[in-house]
Design a protein around this motif. Structure first.
Motif, PDB file in Angstrom:
ATOM      1  N   PRO A   1     -11.511  -9.948  28.485  1.00 50.73           N
ATOM      2  CA  PRO A   1     -11.208  -8.528  28.717  1.00 50.73           C
ATOM      3  C   PRO A   1     -10.015  -8.007  27.919  1.00 50.73           C
ATOM      4  O   PRO A   1      -9.760  -6.799  27.915  1.00 50.73           O
ATOM      5  CB  PRO A   1     -10.899  -8.484  30.215  1.00 50.73           C
ATOM      6  N   ALA A   2      -9.274  -8.870  27.240  1.00 51.46           N
ATOM      7  CA  ALA A   2      -8.076  -8.420  26.524  1.00 51.46           C
ATOM      8  C   ALA A   2      -8.461  -7.439  25.423  1.00 51.46           C
ATOM      9  O   ALA A   2      -9.369  -7.712  24.637  1.00 51.46           O
ATOM     10  CB  ALA A   2      -7.342  -9.616  25.930  1.00 51.46           C
TER      11      ALA A   2
ATOM     12  N   LEU B   1      -9.677  -2.007  15.834  1.00 51.98           N
ATOM     13  CA  LEU B   1     -10.783  -2.550  16.611  1.00 51.98           C
ATOM     14  C   LEU B   1     -10.858  -1.878  17.974  1.00 51.98           C
ATOM     15  O   LEU B   1      -9.833  -1.517  18.574  1.00 51.98           O
ATOM     16  CB  LEU B   1     -10.622  -4.059  16.794  1.00 51.98           C
ATOM     17  N   ARG B   2     -12.081  -1.747  18.467  1.00 54.80           N
ATOM     18  CA  ARG B   2     -12.308  -1.170  19.790  1.00 54.80           C
ATOM     19  C   ARG B   2     -13.189  -2.119  20.580  1.00 54.80           C
ATOM     20  O   ARG B   2     -14.060  -2.806  20.029  1.00 54.80           O
ATOM     21  CB  ARG B   2     -12.992   0.187  19.685  1.00 54.80           C
ATOM     22  N   ALA B   3     -12.962  -2.153  21.887  1.00 54.33           N
ATOM     23  CA  ALA B   3     -13.758  -2.983  22.783  1.00 54.33           C
ATOM     24  C   ALA B   3     -14.795  -2.106  23.472  1.00 54.33           C
ATOM     25  O   ALA B   3     -14.448  -1.143  24.156  1.00 54.33           O
ATOM     26  CB  ALA B   3     -12.859  -3.646  23.818  1.00 54.33           C
ATOM     27  N   ILE B   4     -16.059  -2.434  23.278  1.00 57.82           N
ATOM     28  CA  ILE B   4     -17.148  -1.697  23.918  1.00 57.82           C
ATOM     29  C   ILE B   4     -17.727  -2.610  24.994  1.00 57.82           C
ATOM     30  O   ILE B   4     -18.431  -3.576  24.691  1.00 57.82           O
ATOM     31  CB  ILE B   4     -18.220  -1.294  22.896  1.00 57.82           C
TER      32      ILE B   4
ATOM     33  N   LEU C   1     -20.078  -8.296  29.056  1.00 55.81           N
ATOM     34  CA  LEU C   1     -19.777  -8.695  27.687  1.00 55.81           C
ATOM     35  C   LEU C   1     -19.084  -7.545  26.963  1.00 55.81           C
ATOM     36  O   LEU C   1     -19.135  -6.401  27.414  1.00 55.81           O
ATOM     37  CB  LEU C   1     -21.057  -9.082  26.934  1.00 55.81           C
ATOM     38  N   THR C   2     -18.458  -7.859  25.859  1.00 52.12           N
ATOM     39  CA  THR C   2     -17.742  -6.847  25.083  1.00 52.12           C
ATOM     40  C   THR C   2     -18.083  -7.011  23.613  1.00 52.12           C
ATOM     41  O   THR C   2     -18.009  -8.121  23.064  1.00 52.12           O
ATOM     42  CB  THR C   2     -16.219  -6.994  25.269  1.00 52.12           C
ATOM     43  N   ALA C   3     -18.454  -5.903  22.977  1.00 49.35           N
ATOM     44  CA  ALA C   3     -18.641  -5.884  21.528  1.00 49.35           C
ATOM     45  C   ALA C   3     -17.336  -5.407  20.900  1.00 49.35           C
ATOM     46  O   ALA C   3     -16.802  -4.359  21.285  1.00 49.35           O
ATOM     47  CB  ALA C   3     -19.786  -4.956  21.149  1.00 49.35           C
TER      48      ALA C   3
ATOM     49  N   ARG D   1      -9.260 -15.934  21.865  1.00 51.75           N
ATOM     50  CA  ARG D   1     -10.381 -15.686  22.767  1.00 51.75           C
ATOM     51  C   ARG D   1     -11.618 -16.431  22.267  1.00 51.75           C
ATOM     52  O   ARG D   1     -11.750 -16.712  21.071  1.00 51.75           O
ATOM     53  CB  ARG D   1     -10.673 -14.184  22.885  1.00 51.75           C
ATOM     54  N   ASP D   2     -12.513 -16.740  23.190  1.00 53.05           N
ATOM     55  CA  ASP D   2     -13.819 -17.288  22.820  1.00 53.05           C
ATOM     56  C   ASP D   2     -14.705 -16.131  22.391  1.00 53.05           C
ATOM     57  O   ASP D   2     -14.678 -15.048  22.997  1.00 53.05           O
ATOM     58  CB  ASP D   2     -14.453 -18.009  24.011  1.00 53.05           C
TER      59      ASP D   2
END
Length: 201
Positions: free
Chosen positions: A11-12, A18-21, A26-28, A59-60
């Motif tokens: 979640p970081a 970059l943006r977290a979608i 899950l996050t793209a 992160r994984d």
């Protein structure tokens, strides 16, 4: 257009641009796409790789291959949701691991390569030596790795190994021991890399 760099369940938030979608657990990890070009440049390829490697440090993730573009954030979310189960399974498979690439060539090709053999028997003997040399390299490395992919090609061995992060030093040391044990072979080991070879089933 936006470019997709990786899929994660961490979640970081990433560093801009970059943006977290986020989509169903899950996050793209995406960023605005650069100008469209008819052919990818070396700089663009390296930029993509550097971004993914930086993300991998804390992160994984499942790395996404260069040039994966979607129209907008909604399209990115749909793409992840459509393959959510598969992506989550692959992410679990690479969790806590990195990729190493190993290539091996004979230092004196005439000692092990089947080309140029004087007879069918010579050819078969040289081919058998090649298979045995590859086996002697690959089997110990595969034993230490979580997973592996052997690729066809002109090399004696061309393989990717999924290695637990805590086993990285031992894996690299094993490669060096194997090269010393087989002075007729030149062994090239590179990594750790994002686990591209294990990101898709």
């Amino acid at each position: 257009m936006i470019e997709v760099f990786a899929i994660t369940d961490d979640p970081a938030p990433p560093d801009p641009p970059l943006r977290a979608i986020r989509c169903d657990g899950l996050t793209a990890l995406c960023a605005p796409a650069g100008p469209a070009e008819s052919e990818p440049t070396v700089d663009a390829l390296w930029h993509h790789e550097e971004v993914v490697e930086t993300l991998m440090e804390d992160r994984d993730l499942l790395p996404v291959r260069f040039g994966t573009l979607v129209s907008d954030e909604a399209a990115a979310a749909r793409a992840v949701i459509e393959r959510r189960e598969e992506l989550a399974t692959r992410l679990d498979h690479v969790r806590g691991a990195v990729e190493f690439a190993v290539r091996a060539h004979p230092r004196a090709p005439e000692d092990i390569e089947p080309q140029g053999a004087d007879s069918g028997i010579d050819y078969m003997r040289a081919k058998a030596r090649r298979v045995e040399a590859a086996r002697l390299l690959h089997e110990p490395l595969a034993f230490l790795a979580r997973d592996c992919v052997v690729r066809p090609g002109p090399e004696l061995l061309s393989a990717a190994y999924l290695v637990d992060r805590e086993a990285v030093d031992g894996f690299v040391a094993l490669v060096r021991r194997l090269e010393r044990a087989h002075p007729g072979l030149h062994v090239l080991c590179t990594g750790p890399w994002p686990p591209y070879s294990f990101a898709e089933s």
